[in-house]
Design an enzyme around this catalytic site. Structure first.
Site, mmCIF file in Angstrom:
data_model
loop_
_atom_site.group_PDB
_atom_site.id
_atom_site.type_symbol
_atom_site.label_atom_id
_atom_site.label_comp_id
_atom_site.label_asym_id
_atom_site.label_seq_id
_atom_site.Cartn_x
_atom_site.Cartn_y
_atom_site.Cartn_z
ATOM 1 N N GLU A 276 -1.490 -1.197 -11.142
ATOM 2 C CA GLU A 276 -1.756 -0.512 -9.974
ATOM 3 C C GLU A 276 -1.661 1.064 -10.344
ATOM 4 O OE1 GLU A 276 0.206 -0.411 -5.442
ATOM 5 O OE2 GLU A 276 1.327 -1.166 -7.049
ATOM 6 N N LYS A 337 -6.988 -3.159 -1.794
ATOM 7 C CA LYS A 337 -5.837 -3.737 -1.115
ATOM 8 C C LYS A 337 -5.773 -4.003 0.108
ATOM 9 C CE LYS A 337 -0.720 -3.512 -1.286
ATOM 10 N NZ LYS A 337 0.438 -2.995 -1.779
ATOM 11 N N CYS A 387 0.072 -5.689 -6.105
ATOM 12 C CA CYS A 387 1.816 -5.560 -5.833
ATOM 13 C C CYS A 387 2.057 -6.573 -4.638
ATOM 14 C CB CYS A 387 2.095 -4.071 -5.511
ATOM 15 S SG CYS A 387 3.694 -3.658 -5.523
#
Length: 512
Positions: A276, A337, A387
């Site tokens: 990320e 995301k 994440c």
């Protein structure tokens, strides 16, 4: 109903005060963190919850039970995610006293869910009314798990240290492909509720119930819910171990970009991934030809490359991954995301003053779509998540159900939390996602844990924490649906409802 009968001539024990029950509960809640990674003492999760059951159901009132539950939840949550202090103080720049207060307030708020579970149990026990076994085996486990699910959903959810994660290596892990992590929490709570009944006439039935649950978990652990699909992929997962103080520093960004490009292009593989924000700049800010160099390598070697980087349209920006295929005839892949971190990636209404106390880059982002297509890599479908998204199993299961993904890929930046228990806990959640879906999970991180996890939740390959390196492995994609992929949390919710219904019928029979 008394838990223990007094002997003839024995004076009844003075009732314990609510404050003393709260203290015991808080200490047991804090000790419960030892059940999770990296410690892994999963029996402690059941024992600590059993103490809560005993203390809460002996409380004098519904209010007292709620206070005992809150104290347990406060100790549990404060010990479970105290590491957030590192992110908001060391890297976010918030003064130490304010950071400590913020973490304590967060734990106090999250503890309200445990308070709700205990208050609901005490209220239902009084309302119906219920015999002790019905309260500890039917009502309390359902309320506990339902309030854990609520904690993982309400206000975007914060399901860290959900009880079921402690059991990714216990026999209860066999239930993950059916009931998911909340279902495992429910079964663990049934076990905890049985322990205080060992001095009760119902003890033999309680022991039989617990034995059936745990033997069932062992048997289910042998079931193969999914099957190999296509040919295995060769993968390379790059761990840069870039210090956060340098990652977004303009004087060091050039070194970061070169380090990742050199690691990626050192050797081909079917799939190569960096973490990320491994590329910490927007495409328009990168040196001329930087991304094209990756594309040329992909086309020359037949590699598929995944780069974690922010993306923007000039107005809004997102935390994304960019997938570069080995053919010019195929468009570049993008995943944005969608489940963002409050305060770190979006600012909740009314809390801009709080985020202004920190200096965290990329702090107010745009959400991606809930369902996004996987990245095609040869004959596999690789589903990214970024994440914190890895914490939400029902969302990942739904994505797999609708897209047919065969491999999961998590890219993360966990250096925000230093050398803390957050990293092994995040890994433990990745293992649960593999168990729930019957698919391998790849994890590419900046400082750890960079791993390859089997469909059975086992860590097959791993890099040492806080060291730069490249993890090379071969991964077999899997197809087929586990019950959890098809139903997500619906089966658990149905069983919890049946449990509460059974308790109500039990009370009706007693009154009849």
């Amino acid at each position: 109903m008394r838990w223990r009968k007094t002997k003839p001539g024995e004076a009844p024990a003075a009732p314990r005060s609510t404050r003393s029950r709260m203290l015991i509960a808080a200490l047991c809640g804090a000790a419960g963190v030892l059940a999770f990674a990296p410690f892994g003492w999963w029996p402690l999760q059941i024992l600590s919850l059993a103490v809560l059951v005993y203390q809460a159901l002996r409380a004098e009132s519904v209010r007292a039970a709620a206070l005992v539950g809150w104290a347990f939840g406060f100790g549990w949550c404060l010990a479970g995610f105290h590491w957030l202090y590192i992110a908001i103080h060391q890297f976010g720049g918030m003064p130490a006293p304010l950071a400590a207060i913020a973490i304590a307030l967060l734990a106090a708020a999250m503890a309200l869910y445990a308070a709700g579970a205990m208050a609901s149990t005490a209220w239902l026990r009084k309302r119906w009314p219920l015999p002790l076994p019905a309260a500890t085996l039917l009502v309390l486990p359902a309320c506990w798990a339902l309030f854990e699910l609520l904690r993982g959903w309400l206000f975007t959810g914060f399901p860290w240290v959900t009880a079921g994660y402690a059991h990714n290596t216990s026999p209860l892990a066999g239930y993950a492909p059916l009931l998911g992590v909340y279902g495992i929490s429910w079964l663990a709570a049934i076990t905890a509720g049985a322990l205080p009944l060992l001095m009760h006439p119902f003890r033999y039935k309680a022991i039989a119930l617990v034995a059936a649950i745990w033997l069932g978990g062992l048997a289910l652990g042998r079931v193969e819910w999914t099957a190999p699909s296509g040919k295995p992929l060769t993968v390379r997962l790059v761990q840069g171990n870039i210090a956060l103080k340098n990652k977004f520093d303009i004087q060091h960004i050039g070194d970061t970009l070169r380090q990742y490009q050199q690691a990626v292009t050192a050797q081909p593989a079917d799939l190569i991934a960096i973490p990320e924000t491994g590329v910490p700049l927007f495409a328009s800010q990168l040196p001329t030809g930087y991304l094209d160099a990756y594309g040329q390598f992909a086309r020359r070697t037949g590699s598929h490359i995944v780069l974690g980087m922010p993306m923007t349209n000039g107005v809004e920006y997102s935390n994304s991954v960019l997938g570069l295929p080995p053919s010019l005839a195929v468009s570049a892949y993008r995943y944005d995301k969608h489940h963002l971190v409050p305060f770190g990636e979006f600012i909740p209404t009314g809390f801009r003053w709080f985020t202004n106390l920190m200096q965290i880059p990329l702090g107010d982002q745009t959400r991606g779509a809930v369902i996004q297509a996987p990245f095609p890599v040869k004959d596999q479908k690789v589903l990214p998540n970024i994440c914190y998204e890895n914490v939400f199993g029902e969302e990942i299961a739904e994505q797999i159900a609708l897209t047919g993904a065969t491999v999961m890929l998590n890219v993360s930046e966990l250096a925000w939390y230093g050398d803390s228990i957050a990293i092994p806990q995040h890994l433990q959640m990745s293992q649960m996602r593999a168990l729930e879906t019957g698919r391998p999970m790849l994890s590419a991180t900046n400082s750890g844990a960079t791993v390859v996890i089997s469909p059975r939740g086992e860590v097959l390959h791993a890099l040492p924490y806080r060291q730069p390196g490249v993890l090379s492995a071969t991964v077999q994609g899997m197809s087929g649906d586990t019950p959890y992929i098809r139903l997500q949390n619906k089966l658990f919710l149905a069983l919890a409802a049946l449990s509460l219904g059974a308790a109500w019928l039990w009370s009706r029979q007693r009154r009849g």
